[in-house]
Scaffold this motif. Structure first.
Motif, mmCIF file in Angstrom:
data_model
loop_
_atom_site.group_PDB
_atom_site.id
_atom_site.type_symbol
_atom_site.label_atom_id
_atom_site.label_comp_id
_atom_site.label_asym_id
_atom_site.label_seq_id
_atom_site.Cartn_x
_atom_site.Cartn_y
_atom_site.Cartn_z
ATOM 1 N N LEU A 39 -6.791 11.861 -9.486
ATOM 2 C CA LEU A 39 -6.160 10.919 -8.559
ATOM 3 C C LEU A 39 -7.182 10.487 -7.517
ATOM 4 C CD1 LEU A 39 -3.372 9.663 -7.579
ATOM 5 C CD2 LEU A 39 -3.423 11.454 -5.845
ATOM 6 N N VAL A 40 -7.312 9.170 -7.336
ATOM 7 C CA VAL A 40 -8.114 8.654 -6.224
ATOM 8 C C VAL A 40 -7.158 8.310 -5.087
ATOM 9 C CG1 VAL A 40 -9.568 6.753 -5.420
ATOM 10 C CG2 VAL A 40 -9.983 7.756 -7.661
ATOM 11 N N LEU A 41 -7.427 8.919 -3.941
ATOM 12 C CA LEU A 41 -6.614 8.665 -2.749
ATOM 13 C C LEU A 41 -7.420 7.732 -1.845
ATOM 14 C CD1 LEU A 41 -4.034 9.671 -1.236
ATOM 15 C CD2 LEU A 41 -5.496 11.380 -0.167
ATOM 16 N N ALA A 92 -5.885 10.793 3.837
ATOM 17 C CA ALA A 92 -5.951 12.259 3.924
ATOM 18 C C ALA A 92 -6.147 12.641 5.384
ATOM 19 C CB ALA A 92 -7.112 12.781 3.088
ATOM 20 N N ILE A 93 -5.347 13.585 5.865
ATOM 21 C CA ILE A 93 -5.477 13.964 7.274
ATOM 22 C C ILE A 93 -5.795 15.446 7.469
ATOM 23 C CG2 ILE A 93 -4.047 12.074 8.193
ATOM 24 C CD1 ILE A 93 -1.727 14.099 8.344
ATOM 25 N N HIS A 105 -3.222 17.099 2.699
ATOM 26 C CA HIS A 105 -2.100 16.546 3.466
ATOM 27 C C HIS A 105 -2.385 15.068 3.713
ATOM 28 C CE1 HIS A 105 -0.301 20.465 4.849
ATOM 29 N NE2 HIS A 105 -1.473 20.851 4.363
ATOM 30 N N THR A 106 -1.373 14.237 3.595
ATOM 31 C CA THR A 106 -1.591 12.804 3.831
ATOM 32 C C THR A 106 -0.756 12.314 5.010
ATOM 33 O OG1 THR A 106 0.199 11.921 2.466
ATOM 34 C CG2 THR A 106 -1.866 12.502 1.324
ATOM 35 N N ASN A 107 -1.062 11.095 5.434
ATOM 36 C CA ASN A 107 -0.338 10.509 6.563
ATOM 37 C C ASN A 107 1.079 10.099 6.171
ATOM 38 O OD1 ASN A 107 -1.047 8.388 4.938
ATOM 39 N ND2 ASN A 107 -1.629 7.020 6.595
ATOM 40 N N GLU A 108 1.471 10.362 4.924
ATOM 41 C CA GLU A 108 2.863 10.130 4.527
ATOM 42 C C GLU A 108 3.706 11.372 4.805
ATOM 43 O OE1 GLU A 108 2.414 6.965 0.920
ATOM 44 O OE2 GLU A 108 1.903 9.016 0.429
#
Ligand code: NDP
Length: 331
Positions: A39-41, A92-93, A105-108
């Motif tokens: 997966l590319v984030l 990504a955070i 962890h993501t900003n979602e």
């Protein structure tokens, strides 16, 4: 889009690549071709800095005519998708470990679970330290000639910087603007001699050296700047319609502090692109000491993917105990 990841948070990825620039896509091609579920984030747009470069003439195989950065990165992306790479748009955070798994962890407000992670986030451009910068950002101040040059047809512009980007982008601007002034704070350039000579030979270019921009002036749009000679300290009012800024980059890794080893904000890696955390790799401009070249970034990505394959094969994954592969492979 068919190759956007469906339910990216409900599965275990073999590799999550943070950043969809040249390094990230180079990694994605190798990882997905290696049968990794990849997966590319990406937080903004796939292609990264390279996508904003108008011509690339030093990527092997593309030289006459040179390929645009946009076209080259589109080819990388198509190539990665061809081998099964999925894409998801979020930022990504935070990174942390959960046993052998790496959690992104993501900003979602959600968490991606991965066996390996490659950090390929590139660097951020330096802002021009001039008074009124923020007021005129996007109103005559630009950081992308490829994007904005057509707005300055037959106008007068300045380009700030003495590196490869400043020279390449200034040269591109000479095709649109009436006059291009390259403003640089000293006499020597970081740009390659070939780029310097090419720009020098353009008929509508002038170099203004030992000089910095201290202030931007205008009403709605940029109309002039204050130029200051750093040797004589003399200041002058210089009318211009646009200010193009190419004064380097800096790392944005505050969110990784305490998780892996950094130096001056750049990620420390060995020659196998391994960071201080097992299973976490870094590739491209964000690596300490990296030469900022497309071919090198793509190579970093490829190295990370190859090393990650060996790493994954050497671990007894809890989700695979007693099964050949707990996570179904995608076609
Ligand atoms: P660089 O860091 O190479 O150059 C930045 C320039 O901005 C320098 O001339 C620097 O001056 C100047 N500068 C920095 N801060 C200020 C400031 N506050 N005020 C005024 N001027 C300032 O950045 P680039 O983006 O040009 O290049 C980054 C990397 O990417 C390089 O390794 C380059 O080779 C590579 N690149 C390669 C390309 C290609 O191969 N096709 C295309 C574009 C970039 P000073 O020199 O005095 O420090």
């Amino acid at each position: 889009m068919a190759d956007m990841a469906e339910f990216p948070y409900d599965r275990i990825w073999d590799m999550v690549i943070i950043g969809g620039g040249c390094a990230g896509l180079g990694c994605a091609i190798y990882a997905s071709r290696n049968q990794f579920e990849t997966l590319v984030l990406e937080k903004k747009f796939v292609g990264g800095t390279l996508a904003l470069t108008y011509e690339v003439e030093n990527y092997p195989g593309f030289f006459n005519p040179p390929i645009s950065g946009m076209e080259l990165t589109q080819k990388f992306e198509e190539h990665a998708r061809y081998f099964g790479t999925k894409f998801h748009y979020a930022e990504a955070i935070k990174l942390e470990n959960d046993g052998p798994y790496r959690l992104v962890h993501t900003n979602e407000g959600k968490v991606l679970r991965a066996r390996t992670v490659t950090i390929a986030i590139g660097t951020e451009v330096n802002k021009l330290p001039a008074k009124n910068h923020d007021k005129f950002y996007g109103k005559g101040i630009s950081y992308c000639a490829t994007c904005d040059a057509p707005f300055f047809k037959d106008k007068r512009v300045i380009v700030v910087g003495g590196g490869e980007s400043a020279f390449e982008e200034a040269y591109y601007l000479t095709r649109f603007a009436r006059e291009v002034y390259l403003v640089h704070r000293r006499q020597q350039f970081r740009a390659s001699p070939i780029a310097v000579e090419r720009l020098r030979s353009a008929p509508n270019v002038e170099f203004i050296l030992d000089t910095v921009v201290t202030e931007i002036h205008g009403n709605e749009q940029v109309e002039a700047v204050t130029l200051k000679n750093v040797k004589t300290k003399e200041e002058r009012h210089f009318p211009t319609d646009g200010v193009f800024v190419f004064i380097g980059h800096h790392p944005r890794t505050e969110w990784l502090e305490g998780y892996l080893e950094l130096e001056r904000g750049y990620i420390k890696v060995n020659y196998q692109q391994e960071t201080s955390v097992p299973g976490v790799y870094a590739a491209g401009d964000i690596c300490l000491g990296a030469e900022k070249q497309a071919v090198i970034s793509a190579g970093h990505g490829a190295t990370a993917a190859i090393k990650a394959r060996n790493y994954v094969d050497g671990i007894n994954w809890p989700d695979r105990v007693g099964k050949e592969a707990a996570v179904p492979r995608q076609g």
